[in-house]
Design an enzyme around this catalytic site. Structure first.
Site, PDB file in Angstrom:
ATOM      1  CG  ASN A  65      -0.571  -0.324   3.041  1.00  0.00           C
ATOM      2  OD1 ASN A  65       0.426  -1.017   2.936  1.00  0.00           O
ATOM      3  ND2 ASN A  65      -0.916   0.385   3.301  1.00  0.00           N
ATOM      4  CD  GLU A  67      -1.410   4.820   4.968  1.00  0.00           C
ATOM      5  OE1 GLU A  67      -0.908   5.969   5.371  1.00  0.00           O
ATOM      6  OE2 GLU A  67      -2.138   3.395   5.070  1.00  0.00           O
ATOM      7  CB  CYS A  76      -5.614  -0.909  -1.461  1.00  0.00           C
ATOM      8  SG  CYS A  76      -6.412  -0.055  -0.572  1.00  0.00           S
ATOM      9  CD  GLU A  78      -5.251  -6.033  -0.530  1.00  0.00           C
ATOM     10  OE1 GLU A  78      -4.596  -4.647  -0.484  1.00  0.00           O
ATOM     11  OE2 GLU A  78      -6.132  -6.699   0.182  1.00  0.00           O
ATOM     12  CB  CYS A 109     -10.564  -2.430   0.593  1.00  0.00           C
ATOM     13  SG  CYS A 109     -10.430  -1.818  -0.777  1.00  0.00           S
ATOM     14  CB  CYS A 112      -8.905  -4.753  -3.376  1.00  0.00           C
ATOM     15  SG  CYS A 112      -7.735  -3.227  -2.939  1.00  0.00           S
TER      16      CYS A 112
HETATM   17  N1  THU Z   1      -5.235  -1.053   2.593  1.00  0.00           N
HETATM   18  C1  THU Z   1      -4.784  -2.549   1.388  1.00  0.00           C
HETATM   19  O1  THU Z   1      -3.726  -2.171   1.593  1.00  0.00           O
HETATM   20  N2  THU Z   1      -4.843  -2.670   0.839  1.00  0.00           N
HETATM   21  C2  THU Z   1      -6.479  -2.894   1.760  1.00  0.00           C
HETATM   22  O2  THU Z   1      -8.139  -4.138   1.066  1.00  0.00           O
HETATM   23  C3  THU Z   1      -7.579  -2.438   2.727  1.00  0.00           C
HETATM   24  C4  THU Z   1      -6.270  -1.005   3.270  1.00  0.00           C
HETATM   25  C5  THU Z   1      -4.275   0.018   2.937  1.00  0.00           C
HETATM   26  C6  THU Z   1      -4.574   1.539   2.481  1.00  0.00           C
HETATM   27  C7  THU Z   1      -4.494   2.422   4.019  1.00  0.00           C
HETATM   28  O3  THU Z   1      -3.276   2.589   3.594  1.00  0.00           O
HETATM   29  C8  THU Z   1      -4.427   1.549   5.032  1.00  0.00           C
HETATM   30  O4  THU Z   1      -4.509  -0.175   4.559  1.00  0.00           O
HETATM   31  C9  THU Z   1      -5.602   1.338   5.897  1.00  0.00           C
HETATM   32  O5  THU Z   1      -6.600   1.983   4.892  1.00  0.00           O
END
Ligand code: THU
Length: 159
Positions: A65, A67, A76, A78, A109, A112
């Protein structure tokens, strides 16, 4: 002091976290997801995620991920892995391994799942893991049973 029932040894198997048996390919994908997770850029949530996407012929692509100060521009793990795979020419995936440090393990999520769904092979599986092992395997269809796909755009009639 540890309590023990007289005449019975504590059941170690029950207290240990359960692990899923892995093929060498899935183990490789899990290891790569654990490694790429270390590169997660997550200064805001401090929630690091790593993912590896496997194609039918064993090709593997990973992502973490990333940000953003705007929050909304966060990508994210995935989707990062999936888009990396598409950019390298993969058209269909069979397995995705997702690594977080959550117990029970975290699922991808909905955004994704939708993106993964676009390129999923029939029966595609999602392996939910942490840095110490893979905890669960579920089908993508179990996570996203009634998905919006290309069929929705080409079939059916408009009312
Ligand atoms: N995140 C992911 O990388 N994958 C997911 O399926 C859900 C959330 C990340 C996004 C963000 O950087 C952190 O997790 C908190 O939401």
């Amino acid at each position: 002091m540890q309590r023990q029932t007289a005449g019975r040894k504590p059941d170690r198997k029950k207290s240990a976290k359960s692990q899923v048996q892995l093929s060498p390919l899935i183990r490789r994908a899990w290891k790569a997801a654990v490694k790429v997770r270390e590169r997660a850029y997550a200064p805001y949530s401090e929630f690091q995620v790593g993912a590896s996407v496997l194609g039918a012929r064993g090709k593997m692509y990973s992502g973490c991920n990333v940000e953003n100060a705007s929050f909304g521009a966060t990508i994210c793990a995935e989707r990062n892995a999936m888009l990396h795979a598409v950019a390298e020419g993969l058209s269909e995936w069979t397995d995705v391994v997702v690594v977080t440090d959550m117990s029970p393990p975290a699922c991808p999520c909905a955004l994704c799942l939708q993106v993964l769904s676009e390129f999923a092979a029939p029966g595609a599986r999602v392996w939910l893991a942490d840095p110490r092992g893979v905890r669960e395997v579920v089908s993508l269809r179990e996570l996203l049973p009634r998905h919006f796909g290309p069929r929705e755009l080409s079939e059916g009639t408009r009312t």
